[in-house]
Write a protein that holds these residues in place. Structure first.
Motif, PDB file in Angstrom:
ATOM      1  N   HIS A 102       4.192  41.188  -4.406  1.00 32.15           N
ATOM      2  CA  HIS A 102       4.282  42.177  -3.334  1.00 32.15           C
ATOM      3  C   HIS A 102       5.597  41.937  -2.595  1.00 32.15           C
ATOM      4  N   SER A 103       6.543  42.827  -2.786  1.00 38.45           N
ATOM      5  CA  SER A 103       7.861  42.688  -2.153  1.00 38.45           C
ATOM      6  C   SER A 103       8.398  44.062  -1.796  1.00 38.45           C
ATOM      7  N   ILE A 104       9.418  44.080  -0.950  1.00 34.35           N
ATOM      8  CA  ILE A 104      10.091  45.304  -0.543  1.00 34.35           C
ATOM      9  C   ILE A 104      11.563  45.161  -0.902  1.00 34.35           C
ATOM     10  N   SER A 105      12.092  46.116  -1.613  1.00 37.20           N
ATOM     11  CA  SER A 105      13.484  46.032  -2.076  1.00 37.20           C
ATOM     12  C   SER A 105      14.436  45.781  -0.903  1.00 37.20           C
ATOM     13  N   GLY A 106      15.211  44.696  -1.021  1.00 33.75           N
ATOM     14  CA  GLY A 106      16.200  44.371  -0.009  1.00 33.75           C
ATOM     15  C   GLY A 106      15.661  43.628   1.199  1.00 33.75           C
ATOM     16  N   TYR A 107      14.352  43.444   1.285  1.00 35.63           N
ATOM     17  CA  TYR A 107      13.779  42.756   2.445  1.00 35.63           C
ATOM     18  C   TYR A 107      13.670  41.265   2.163  1.00 35.63           C
ATOM     19  N   ARG A 108      14.273  40.461   3.030  1.00 39.42           N
ATOM     20  CA  ARG A 108      14.169  39.013   2.903  1.00 39.42           C
ATOM     21  C   ARG A 108      13.016  38.507   3.755  1.00 39.42           C
ATOM     22  N   ALA A 109      12.035  37.953   3.100  1.00 38.22           N
ATOM     23  CA  ALA A 109      10.860  37.449   3.798  1.00 38.22           C
ATOM     24  C   ALA A 109      11.192  36.193   4.583  1.00 38.22           C
ATOM     25  N   LYS A 110      10.509  36.014   5.700  1.00 42.73           N
ATOM     26  CA  LYS A 110      10.633  34.766   6.447  1.00 42.73           C
ATOM     27  C   LYS A 110       9.914  33.636   5.714  1.00 42.73           C
ATOM     28  N   LYS A 111       8.799  34.004   5.058  1.00 42.84           N
ATOM     29  CA  LYS A 111       8.030  33.023   4.307  1.00 42.84           C
ATOM     30  C   LYS A 111       7.656  33.589   2.937  1.00 42.84           C
ATOM     31  N   LEU A 112       7.546  32.708   1.975  1.00 40.55           N
ATOM     32  CA  LEU A 112       6.928  33.047   0.706  1.00 40.55           C
ATOM     33  C   LEU A 112       5.481  32.582   0.770  1.00 40.55           C
ATOM     34  N   LYS A 113       4.583  33.463   0.416  1.00 36.51           N
ATOM     35  CA  LYS A 113       3.168  33.132   0.509  1.00 36.51           C
ATOM     36  C   LYS A 113       2.485  33.452  -0.813  1.00 36.51           C
ATOM     37  N   ILE A 114       1.644  32.537  -1.238  1.00 39.07           N
ATOM     38  CA  ILE A 114       0.838  32.739  -2.447  1.00 39.07           C
ATOM     39  C   ILE A 114      -0.616  32.859  -2.006  1.00 39.07           C
ATOM     40  N   VAL A 115      -1.283  33.900  -2.462  1.00 36.32           N
ATOM     41  CA  VAL A 115      -2.695  34.111  -2.113  1.00 36.32           C
ATOM     42  C   VAL A 115      -3.528  34.024  -3.384  1.00 36.32           C
ATOM     43  N   PHE A 116      -4.482  33.113  -3.374  1.00 35.60           N
ATOM     44  CA  PHE A 116      -5.396  32.918  -4.497  1.00 35.60           C
ATOM     45  C   PHE A 116      -6.749  33.515  -4.114  1.00 35.60           C
ATOM     46  N   LEU A 117      -7.203  34.500  -4.860  1.00 38.82           N
ATOM     47  CA  LEU A 117      -8.520  35.101  -4.639  1.00 38.82           C
ATOM     48  C   LEU A 117      -9.521  34.433  -5.577  1.00 38.82           C
ATOM     49  N   ALA A 118     -10.627  33.985  -5.028  1.00 42.47           N
ATOM     50  CA  ALA A 118     -11.643  33.322  -5.844  1.00 42.47           C
ATOM     51  C   ALA A 118     -12.235  34.298  -6.851  1.00 42.47           C
ATOM     52  N   THR A 119     -12.548  33.792  -8.032  1.00 42.48           N
ATOM     53  CA  THR A 119     -13.170  34.617  -9.075  1.00 42.48           C
ATOM     54  C   THR A 119     -14.450  33.937  -9.545  1.00 42.48           C
ATOM     55  N   GLY A 120     -15.324  34.736 -10.136  1.00 47.12           N
ATOM     56  CA  GLY A 120     -16.592  34.206 -10.630  1.00 47.12           C
ATOM     57  C   GLY A 120     -17.763  34.790  -9.864  1.00 47.12           C
ATOM     58  N   THR A 121     -18.945  34.218 -10.082  1.00 47.38           N
ATOM     59  CA  THR A 121     -20.172  34.752  -9.483  1.00 47.38           C
ATOM     60  C   THR A 121     -20.774  33.824  -8.431  1.00 47.38           C
ATOM     61  N   GLU A 122     -20.501  32.532  -8.491  1.00 49.46           N
ATOM     62  CA  GLU A 122     -21.077  31.569  -7.545  1.00 49.46           C
ATOM     63  C   GLU A 122     -19.966  31.006  -6.660  1.00 49.46           C
ATOM     64  N   LEU A 123     -19.452  31.837  -5.755  1.00 49.20           N
ATOM     65  CA  LEU A 123     -18.271  31.450  -4.986  1.00 49.20           C
ATOM     66  C   LEU A 123     -18.538  30.261  -4.070  1.00 49.20           C
ATOM     67  N   ARG A 124     -19.628  30.265  -3.336  1.00 51.06           N
ATOM     68  CA  ARG A 124     -19.871  29.169  -2.401  1.00 51.06           C
ATOM     69  C   ARG A 124     -20.164  27.863  -3.141  1.00 51.06           C
ATOM     70  N   SER A 125     -20.905  27.927  -4.230  1.00 51.51           N
ATOM     71  CA  SER A 125     -21.191  26.716  -5.011  1.00 51.51           C
ATOM     72  C   SER A 125     -19.919  26.125  -5.612  1.00 51.51           C
ATOM     73  N   ASN A 126     -18.982  26.989  -5.967  1.00 54.34           N
ATOM     74  CA  ASN A 126     -17.759  26.543  -6.628  1.00 54.34           C
ATOM     75  C   ASN A 126     -16.552  26.493  -5.693  1.00 54.34           C
ATOM     76  N   SER A 127     -16.778  26.621  -4.380  1.00 52.64           N
ATOM     77  CA  SER A 127     -15.652  26.698  -3.449  1.00 52.64           C
ATOM     78  C   SER A 127     -14.811  25.427  -3.445  1.00 52.64           C
TER      79      SER A 127
END
Length: 355
Positions: A102-127
């Motif tokens: 997710h970026s905007i052409s020519g826009y310099r971000a103040k921070k680089l951020k990586i977002v990991f979305l949990a996958t699977g069916t038992e999210l709390r058990s596998n958190s």
């Protein structure tokens, strides 16, 4: 209610679960100098992120170079909505995987951020496993970055959400949840955290201002809603105070409440976010109230923050039962179409640290 039952909260079987972890660090001149240009930096960095992430079973990964705040919600379809300040991710953890920059052409971000979305069916058990995989990802990717010893800020967000009036819509079955503190739960699963972890646990409640509620709020005055908002706030504060829930906020200005630990973070509201700051160690802070007298909003938003005494090894069952009692008492003060209107309760558990 028995002691063992107080340790659990019984929620509808249709309750949704989400978890996502963000890892961010400043985009410095030194970091950027290692690439041919800004676009090349974003592309090469994201490509490296996806390669390392897959090794650690992280299959829904987004690189954000727009300085927008990620917000994650459950949905049967996967899509992302962008506003001036937010990236809203909608997805079903059981089915959806993605790698996206997710970026905007020519826009310099103040921070680089990586977002990991949990996958699977038992999210709390596998958190804990999910968090440990992100830790392994960081350990592997740090030596591969152009700058040595980059310090990263890690934020782990977990929440469960449900319609408070699910029974009125025919969803009768419930499931008992024992809501343990995240840091203690992780330690039991051998997911090691630093000593200086900041945690925050709270509930948000959203009540749509539909036609029936609007008629009650409008009363005789259609230009000054201040007295109506004050009346709502008084009822909310009375209901929560009676249940010893003393860290509360009401937001009715069209903004999304963003809850932070005021002991550690500077609080600056924006056009889209209303910052709501609480120190969980403060026993009885004054209620936080935000509205505009001349503005009738589409939804009334409420926040109830768990205190230090609510966060123990027995979980947050007692806290959530108190919240449900308060919300039940409070909503009974209004004429709400419970069979058609969704009043969403969302229990948030956050932790953050530097790595």
């Amino acid at each position: 209610m028995s002691v063992s039952r107080q340790k659990k909260v019984y929620l509808p079987t249709a309750t949704r679960k989400n978890q996502y972890i963000s890892v961010g660090f400043p985009l410095t001149d030194a970091f950027l100098a290692s690439y041919t240009d800004l676009e090349n930096c974003y592309y090469e960095f994201s490509k490296l992120v996806y390669q390392v992430a897959e090794k650690h079973d992280l299959f829904n990964v987004h690189v954000i170079a727009t300085d927008k705040l990620p917000m994650v919600r459950f949905h049967s379809e996967a899509y992302c909505l962008s506003t001036e300040e937010q990236l809203r991710f909608f997805y079903n953890p059981a089915h959806h995987e993605a790698n996206r920059l997710h970026s905007i052409s020519g826009y310099r971000a103040k921070k680089l951020k990586i977002v990991f979305l949990a996958t699977g069916t038992e999210l709390r058990s596998n958190s804990a496993t999910f968090h440990a995989n992100v830790q392994k990802f960081m350990a592997e990717i740090k030596p591969l970055l152009p700058i040595a010893n980059i310090q990263m800020k890690v934020r782990d967000h977990q929440h469960i959400s449900y319609d408070f009036f699910a029974k009125n819509k025919g969803i009768k079955e419930t499931y008992g949840y024992k809501l343990r503190a995240v840091d203690n739960r992780y330690k039991r699963r051998e997911c090691n955290l630093p000593e200086d972890v900041s945690t925050l646990n709270y509930v948000t409640v959203s009540i749509p201002v539909g036609r029936r509620i609007k008629k009650q709020l409008l009363s005789e005055n259609t230009t000054n809603f201040g007295p109506s908002y004050q009346n709502v706030a008084d009822k909310f504060i009375a209901a929560t105070k009676e249940r010893q829930l003393l860290r509360v906020a009401m937001v009715a200005n069209g903004k999304v409440p963003l809850v932070r630990n005021s002991k550690f973070e500077r609080l600056n509201s924006t056009a889209e976010f209303q910052m709501v700051g609480f120190d969980p160690n403060t026993e009885a802070p004054a209620p936080i109230l935000h509205w505009e007298d001349d503005k009738l909003v589409e939804a009334l938003r409420f926040v109830i923050v768990a205190g230090k005494n609510d966060s123990n090894d027995e979980g947050f069952g007692r806290f959530m039962n108190q919240v449900e009692d308060a919300v039940r008492s409070f909503t009974n003060e209004f004429d709400i179409d419970k069979e058609h209107i969704d009043v969403i309760l969302r229990f948030h558990q956050h932790l953050s640290y530097k790595a």
